[in-house]
Scaffold this motif. Sequence first.
Motif, short mmCIF file in Angstrom:
data_model
loop_
_atom_site.label_atom_id
_atom_site.label_comp_id
_atom_site.label_asym_id
_atom_site.label_seq_id
_atom_site.Cartn_x
_atom_site.Cartn_y
_atom_site.Cartn_z
N GLU A 237 1.18 -1.43 -0.28
CA GLU A 237 0.14 -0.20 0.12
C GLU A 237 0.67 1.38 0.19
OE1 GLU A 237 -2.77 -0.24 3.36
OE2 GLU A 237 -3.58 2.11 2.43
N LYS A 241 0.83 4.07 -2.65
CA LYS A 241 0.03 6.02 -3.05
C LYS A 241 1.60 6.69 -3.28
CE LYS A 241 -3.07 5.30 0.07
NZ LYS A 241 -4.33 5.83 -0.99
N GLU A 245 -0.64 8.39 -6.06
CA GLU A 245 -1.27 9.22 -5.14
C GLU A 245 0.06 10.20 -5.07
OE1 GLU A 245 -4.36 8.36 -2.05
OE2 GLU A 245 -2.53 9.33 -1.05
N TYR B 293 2.48 9.67 5.19
CA TYR B 293 2.33 8.20 4.93
C TYR B 293 2.33 7.77 6.56
CZ TYR B 293 0.72 9.43 0.51
OH TYR B 293 0.03 9.73 -1.07
#
Lengths: 249, 310
Positions: A237, A241, A245, B293
């Motif tokens: 993940e 990202k 992203e 993140y």
Amino acid sequence: MKILVPIKRVVDYNVKVRVKSDQTGVETANVKMSMNPFDEIAVEEAIRLQEAGTAEEIVIVSIGIKQCQETIRTALAMGADRGILVETEEEVQPLAVAKILKHLVEKESPQLVITGKQAIDDDNNQTGQLLAALLGWSQGTFASKLEFTDDRLKLTREVDGGLETVSLSLPSVVTTDLRLNEPRFVKLPNIMKAKKKQLDIIPMDSLGLDTTSRVKILKVEDPPQREAGIKVDSVEELIDKLKNEAKVI
Amino acid sequence: MGVLVVAEHDNEVLQESTLNAVTAGLEINAEVSVLVAGQNCGGVVDSVGKVAGVSKVLSCEHELYEHQLAESLAGLIASIASDYTHILAAATSQGKNVLPRVAGLLDVAPISDITDIQSADTFVRPIYAGNAIATVQSEDTIKIVTIRPTTFDAAAADGGSAEIVSIDPHDDKQDLSQFMGQELTQSDRPELTSARIVVSGGRGMGSSENFQIIEALADKLNAAVGASRAAVDAGYVPNDYQVGQTGKVVAPDLYVAVGISGAIQHLAGMKDSKVIVAINKDEEAPIFQVADYGMVADLFDVVPKLTESL
Ligand SMILES: Cc1cc2nc3c(=O)[nH]c(=O)nc-3n(C[C@H](O)[C@H](O)[C@H](O)COP(=O)(O)OP(=O)(O)OC[C@H]3O[C@@H](n4cnc5c(N)ncnc54)[C@H](O)[C@@H]3O)c2cc1C
């Protein structure tokens, strides 16, 4: 030799400062104050030089409000011999600090001035260099090691590329970096003893020096806030990202 | 009267941060001169001459300046200062060492580490580890300023054609300081302050051997390696890896913080990064408050996996 150690009372490094609503500065009322950590390293180094027999006397100097006496007492409790407070209610900027220190150096005739490389409040990183310039002395900034050989000081400095070693003439102004030493904890009996050590108070105005601020602080604001992002659960993940992203890899 | 930028170099290569200082200079005045003081530094003089926007290169070659010692360099800069309204350098360890000394010689209050220029006398600079931002106005006739390289774009290294003039060394035969040696960290990785990606490790790495996990990831990403103060103090990596309030300030496109708690002193050096990734096993770690993140995990588990999967 005699060592002069200038120290500053600052908001403790653990405190998250708050900007005042009138934008004139940061809130310091009811905030924990401490000795600037780099200055603590300077005090420690001076004491180690005294313990090694290189230094005879350690004089602490601070410039500021009367509460700076507490900060000086901490340095005395660590092991310094006496203190001088140049007392003022005004904000004193690095150039003015350097001028006051020059005046005291001329009176006290130390062979070495050791102070922190920067104060963690205004983050200027200037005072040592300014003082060295005013005195025409050598400067050993960002020091991580000091060795005295004959009549010179061999000093290792932390620089952007790694370490640099220079040989400095004495007298000299040294500013400390983090790796120079680890300051000792103050022991309770020493706090009691420090109360009896000499601490002279000199009103700043009585020195007749030009201490006016040359840098006007127009306003102090909060920095732009960064929003917390998201939590990712797996390496896959995260990579997805970053690739799709954020587009940074 | 224009702006003087003091170049930083090792007699062979111009430091990239000088290009950021040139941009800051051009924001103040179109007339920017660059001082290159050194020994056998003709190559640097030539490359500064090609930097876009530079009008003049002042070249001063003398053994006094071979190692950029503050005591001799400051005297030289002060001796030519009256020709300029501003003297600028990057806020690197070199700029921080030299410029305040110049200011002391000239009775000027220097201004450190600015991040923005509002007018010829008004500048913005972070204080309190970046937890407050001050706007300050200089009342001196000459402004002596160090600039934070990450907040000014680099001037183009090509496209300029500056006039090159030699100037005389400043005659002080002082023996205040002598260069004895240096121990520079050798690395084939990108330079920390200008890298597009930085991977940093903290106390959580546990040892210098374990730092290889960070290095392997950095190499996969063509990244620079950084560290927290705790990792440097513990001897895992050299001092020049330290990112933070009192170390280096970085602002890469991607900053990966591994085993770093996120103390304000560390955040001060990296929170302007475009994207921040944090890997930490403690979900309460403050680093997650600034991370785009976050991954709550054991670094020894996920970092090798990440390296492998890239
Ligand atoms: C005057 C002064 C100046 C300073 N200047 C700087 C500076 O410039 N830069 C700087 O960085 N600091 C600076 N500091 C120090 C700062 O206050 C912090 O102490 C330091 O940043 C902490 O480093 P750290 O995050 O690596 O360590 P810690 O705070 O100990 O954090 C370690 C983190 O690793 C995590 N961890 C441990 N094991 C694992 C694992 N197996 N997997 C995943 N996560 C794990 C833990 O959960 C923890 O969050 C300064 C301090 C002072 C007083």
